[in-house]
Write a protein that holds these residues in place. Structure first.
Motif, PDB file in Angstrom:
ATOM      1  N   MET B   1      -3.793   7.266   1.545  1.00  0.00           N
ATOM      2  CA  MET B   1      -3.430   5.910   1.260  1.00  0.00           C
ATOM      3  C   MET B   1      -2.956   5.088   2.312  1.00  0.00           C
ATOM      4  N   ASP B   2      -3.215   3.921   2.359  1.00  0.00           N
ATOM      5  CA  ASP B   2      -2.925   3.214   3.485  1.00  0.00           C
ATOM      6  C   ASP B   2      -1.931   2.029   3.034  1.00  0.00           C
ATOM      7  N   ASP B   4       0.721  -1.237   4.452  1.00  0.00           N
ATOM      8  CA  ASP B   4       0.883  -2.375   5.685  1.00  0.00           C
ATOM      9  C   ASP B   4       2.307  -2.348   5.543  1.00  0.00           C
ATOM     10  N   ARG B   9      -0.686  -0.828  10.124  1.00  0.00           N
ATOM     11  CA  ARG B   9      -1.108   0.206   8.919  1.00  0.00           C
ATOM     12  C   ARG B   9      -0.717   1.458   9.206  1.00  0.00           C
ATOM     13  N   HIS B  10      -0.251   2.237   8.108  1.00  0.00           N
ATOM     14  CA  HIS B  10       0.038   3.511   8.004  1.00  0.00           C
ATOM     15  C   HIS B  10      -0.705   4.316   7.011  1.00  0.00           C
ATOM     16  N   SER B  11      -1.197   5.466   7.510  1.00  0.00           N
ATOM     17  CA  SER B  11      -1.743   6.334   6.480  1.00  0.00           C
ATOM     18  C   SER B  11      -1.083   7.357   6.036  1.00  0.00           C
ATOM     19  N   VAL B  12      -0.606   7.452   4.896  1.00  0.00           N
ATOM     20  CA  VAL B  12       0.251   8.490   4.051  1.00  0.00           C
ATOM     21  C   VAL B  12      -0.428   9.309   3.351  1.00  0.00           C
ATOM     22  N   GLN B  13      -0.087  10.597   3.106  1.00  0.00           N
ATOM     23  CA  GLN B  13      -0.785  11.611   2.210  1.00  0.00           C
ATOM     24  C   GLN B  13       0.308  11.651   1.063  1.00  0.00           C
ATOM     25  N   LEU B  65       0.576  -0.658  -2.799  1.00  0.00           N
ATOM     26  CA  LEU B  65      -0.746  -0.702  -1.968  1.00  0.00           C
ATOM     27  C   LEU B  65      -1.053  -2.179  -2.316  1.00  0.00           C
TER      28      LEU B  65
END
Ligand code: FES
Ligand code: FES
Lengths: 708, 156
Positions: B1-2, B4, B9-13, B65
């Protein structure tokens, strides 16, 4: 008088977070504490110049057995180091809790060293680096630590001047010191760093070194913005719950359903089956550590526990319970007849309240072999170190407690239960563990300001002279129990009771309860003899400082003005505790049984003022916080459970509750400064109670004050 | 999941139901946003979602999101603090300072909506933010000051 700073916690079985006695023996205080040689210790600081402030002999022992400092010299109150670089570092065991002592103590040192506060750093509340300290409470930092640091810094200044005099072969009296450097008559300068370079000088000073008198202060006594303000407004300040260590896990304790419950069975199989989860059961302690905080709820819920509970009392029956359950050694109440004048009697109640610090308790614990380091928010780092050493059966010098920034405490963070729990989890996990209590845990498993009952019998002549004053306080405590009015033969006694809830320190301690009862009763007595309440107080006040605050607050308030509307009420109080004199006047409106506080005028005097704006902020904050205890805050409980453990059910003051507040500060430069973190909280409750009577003709004798 | 966050931008699981607060603090080490209750009652966890102040302790990730998340760490622009931050320092608001992040975020949102708020508007916009140290009067003063600073800056 009994010191009530640390009432014993009254709830057996909780004290050690339920650690199984066989495994977590309470170790008696060590017979010997092997203090490292003074010179070894000083090596840690490196070269330069060190000033140690020696405490008078008995002082260091004050805290009793088992709590003495280990690892650092015990007879030293503070030390100050000027490194070869010229950097000035001050070490004190005191802790910053939002009362702004980091800034005010910095000012004290800057004052004496004639330098700017930005050149000075303070190391506070770290049991490995700072001198032993009983704790940051009782409003003792300003009266005790500030003078010690003034002295240490003054001694350092004289040493620097000596060094410069030697360097220049000049008389010391011709030298001046300013902006971090010494200057001679021909205008040459030597910076502190130049003077301390290559030196290894140590001086121990006693309590009588020359200091700048308050009337000559140029830095202390002025406003200085909080030294870490920028970090706070940018979110960079690391509070305890923000600390993250490499490999750190997150902890959660599985709580019993009620106080005094014991664990009958626990099944952690399902929890252990979750990858990255460590489950611990140790005596009555059950908890989990997870490598990822998203697993906490699931892991804790996966542990199946059964508890044995015992029946307990409830908040509806509390006041009768306190009077009928004296603790062992409690004294019986003996009433005397009132021989002359009009006599009245009344009984007042004060509920348990919770400190509700915005940051609930938190701790980060790390073991390295048998050495434990814990970061936690506490006002008593050395006491927490003792708790940890005892809980784990390790010597105190294997435990380091670092009390870094915390979302305040108000007397509620004296103990180390969260630290002990985090350390237990970290021990099982073999990794550092952070444990943050939830809001509900903070409301339930911390401790409370003692509830109390206060019975008063009094008498007064028609001219206002008080002839009898008998004051009996059950359970709430001793602080400010004696009346500051001029009453010969007054009786004021504290009667300890078996508190059904775990109780402990709180901002102002029992001074809130005792002022509430006394100043409500003063009003009742004034009305009984038909005298105006302010005049009645002045008639019986001979202490000029008490008169001064009373006069200052009534004058600013315009006491005696006519009411603009019938449902308005005015009330006032005066009092004294912990070196501070207070008088508070309030204006309220009563509408459909609801009390709105419109205006508060509070006069306060605590000797010489060190930092006026910070003092004003502290007094204002105390007034706001006092409104909660006065009007809305009460812990409710039933059979070992807190029944209102959420902010939605336990109302603390919010923006809408804040009245117009006017603070009148009396500056007595001729008197030593006293602390101000506590006493300003005691004013609003009795003043509001008296104003309610004025507005509605109804006397409310219970805190919080509820009309219906 | 991205996500802002503060323009990055950070991607987190993570489970989309997970609350934003814990992702910010525990996954991304953005600890300026505080935990005070986890129940929507104290405002310590306030962040902006687009321009609206929200309680991140109650907000599931899924709701964030595609939106711009602003935290206290994201207010500073090229070394320059937001006027609300400046004002908090000028007025010397803080005691322990734990409430400040949430207070500042709520105030920033208010000033975006209402550049010159009346006192009653400030009180009601900040009613959900607790300060246990009781610095409310100074916070009011700081928000007024921030409004003046921001408007002054616009006119320059
Ligand atoms: S932590 Fe979110 S409102 Fe309290
Ligand atoms: S400054 Fe401590 S909670 Fe606001």
């Amino acid at each position: 008088m009994i010191d009530f700073e640390h009432p014993e916690f009254e709830q057996p079985g909780f004290e050690r977070a339920g650690f199984e006695p066989e495994r977590y023996e309470l170790h008696a205080a060590p017979l010997y504490s092997f203090v490292p040689d003074r010179r070894d210790f000083l090596k840690l600081l490196g070269g330069g110049l060190v000033v140690l402030v020696a405490l008078p002999g008995a002082k260091a022992q004050e805290s009793g057995s088992g709590r003495g400092g280990v690892g650092v010299p015990q007879d030293i109150g503070a030390w100050l180091h000027i490194a070869e670089s010229g950097a000035i570092t001050v070490y004190t065991g005191k802790v910053e809790m939002g009362q702004n002592i980091r800034t005010s103590l910095t000012q004290a040192v800057a004052e004496e060293l004639r330098t700017t506060p930005t050149q000075i750093s303070l190391v506070m509340g770290d049991t490995m680096l700072t001198p032993y300290d009983r704790g940051t409470f009782g409003s003792m930092t300003t009266p005790q630590m500030a003078p010690q640091l003034h002295r240490a810094a003054a001694a350092a200044r004289e040493m620097l001047l000596d060094l410069a005099a030697e360097e220049w072969q000049q008389g010391k009296s011709a030298l001046t010191i300013a902006d971090g450097a010494v200057r001679n008559t021909s205008g040459a300068t030597l910076s502190f760093g130049e003077l301390t370079k290559g030196r290894k000088l140590t001086k121990t000073i006693a309590a009588d070194a020359l200091v700048t008198s308050a009337s000559e202060w140029t830095i202390a006594g002025r406003d200085l913005k909080k030294v870490n303000a920028r970090a706070i407004v940018t979110g960079q300040e690391k509070f305890i719950s923000d600390i993250r260590l490499p490999g750190m896990m997150y902890g959660r304790v599985v709580r019993p359903p009620a106080f005094q419950a014991s664990l009958a069975s626990a099944d952690a199989q399902a929890a252990r089956a979750i990858p990255g989860v460590v489950a611990v059961r140790d005596g009555d302690f059950v908890g989990v550590a997870c490598d990822d905080s998203s697993k906490l709820d699931r892991a804790a819920a996966a542990i199946k526990t059964e508890w044995k509970t015992v029946p307990q009392t409830n908040s509806r029956e509390l006041y009768g319970y306190l009077k009928s359950h004296p603790s062992r050694g409690g004294t019986a109440v003996q009433w005397q007849p009132v021989d002359s004048g009009k006599s009245i009697e009344a009984s007042y109640n004060v509920a348990y309240i919770a400190h509700t610090p915005l940051e609930p308790r938190a701790a980060v614990a790390r073991w390295k072999d048998d050495q434990l380091t814990v970061w936690t928010g506490t006002q008593v780092p050395f006491g927490v170190r003792s708790e940890l050493a005892q809980a784990f059966g390790v010597p105190e010098d294997h435990v380091r407690v670092i009390a870094s920034a915390t979302g305040s405490g108000y007397g509620g963070k004296h103990t180390g239960e969260c630290a002990v729990e985090a350390a237990r989890l970290a021990k099982a996990a073999g990794k550092p563990v952070k444990l943050m209590w939830t809001r509900e845990e903070e409301f339930t498993w911390a401790y409370f300001r003692p509830a109390g009952v206060i019975d008063i019998r009094s008498g007064a002549l028609d001219d206002g002279t008080i002839t009898s004053w008998q004051f009996h306080n059950y359970n709430s405590g001793n602080a400010a129990i004696r009346s500051p009015y001029n009453i010969p033969n007054q009786i004021a006694e504290f009667h300890a009771a078996d508190s059904p809830l775990r109780q402990g320190s709180y901002r102002g301690l029992a001074a809130s309860a005792n002022h509430f009862a006394r100043e409500s009763h003063m009003d009742e007595l004034a009305h009984a003899i038909g005298m105006e309440p302010a005049a009645f107080r002045l008639k019986n006040a001979s202490d000029p400082r008490l008169r001064a605050v009373l006069e200052a607050s009534t004058e600013r308030f315009r006491w005696g003005s006519a009411k603009t509307r019938p449902n308005r009420g005015f009330g006032l109080m005066a009092g004294f505790d912990k070196g501070g004199y207070i008088s508070c006047c309030v204006e309220i409106t009563v509408n459909n049984g609801k009390v709105t506080v419109d205006r508060v005028v509070q006069a306060f005097e605590c000797g010489a003022i060190v930092n006026p704006e910070q003092l004003r902020n502290l007094i204002t904050g105390s007034i706001v916080q006092g409104l909660g205890g006065a009007l809305t805050e009460a812990i409710e409980f039933d059979n070992g459970r807190i029944t209102n453990p959420h902010l939605a059910q336990y109302r603390v003051p919010r923006f809408a509750d804040v009245p117009q507040i006017e603070v009148v500060m009396l500056d007595r430069k001729d008197l030593p400064p006293a602390g101000a973190g506590e006493t300003p909280i005691v004013g609003v409750a009795p003043a509001i109670a008296n104003a309610i009577f004025d507005a509605a003709g109804k006397r409310i004798r219970s805190m919080p004050l509820r009309l219906s | 999941m991205d996500l802002d966050i503060n323009g990055v931008r950070h991607s987190v699981q993570s489970d989309p139901e997970r609350r934003l607060l814990y992702v910010l603090r525990d996954e991304l080490d953005l600890t300026g946003t505080k935990y005070g209750c986890g129940e929507g009652q104290c405002g310590a966890c306030t962040v902006l979602l687009d321009d609206a102040p929200i309680r991140s302790c109650l907000t599931p990730l899924s709701a964030a999101l595609g939106k711009k998340i602003t935290t206290i760490e994201g207010l500073e622009r090229k070394g320059k603090l937001h006027p609300v931050q400046e004002a908090f320092m000028d007025v010397d608001v803080m005691q322990c300072g734990y409430c400040n992040s949430g207070m500042i975020m709520s105030a920033v949102a208010l000033l975006q909506r209402k550049p010159v708020p009346a006192e009653a508007e400030i009180r009601s916009a900040l009613q959900g933010n607790l300060c246990r140290c009781g610095t409310y009067p100074r916070i009011l003063e700081a928000v007024h000051l921030a409004a003046r600073m921001a408007n002054g800056a616009q006119h320059d």
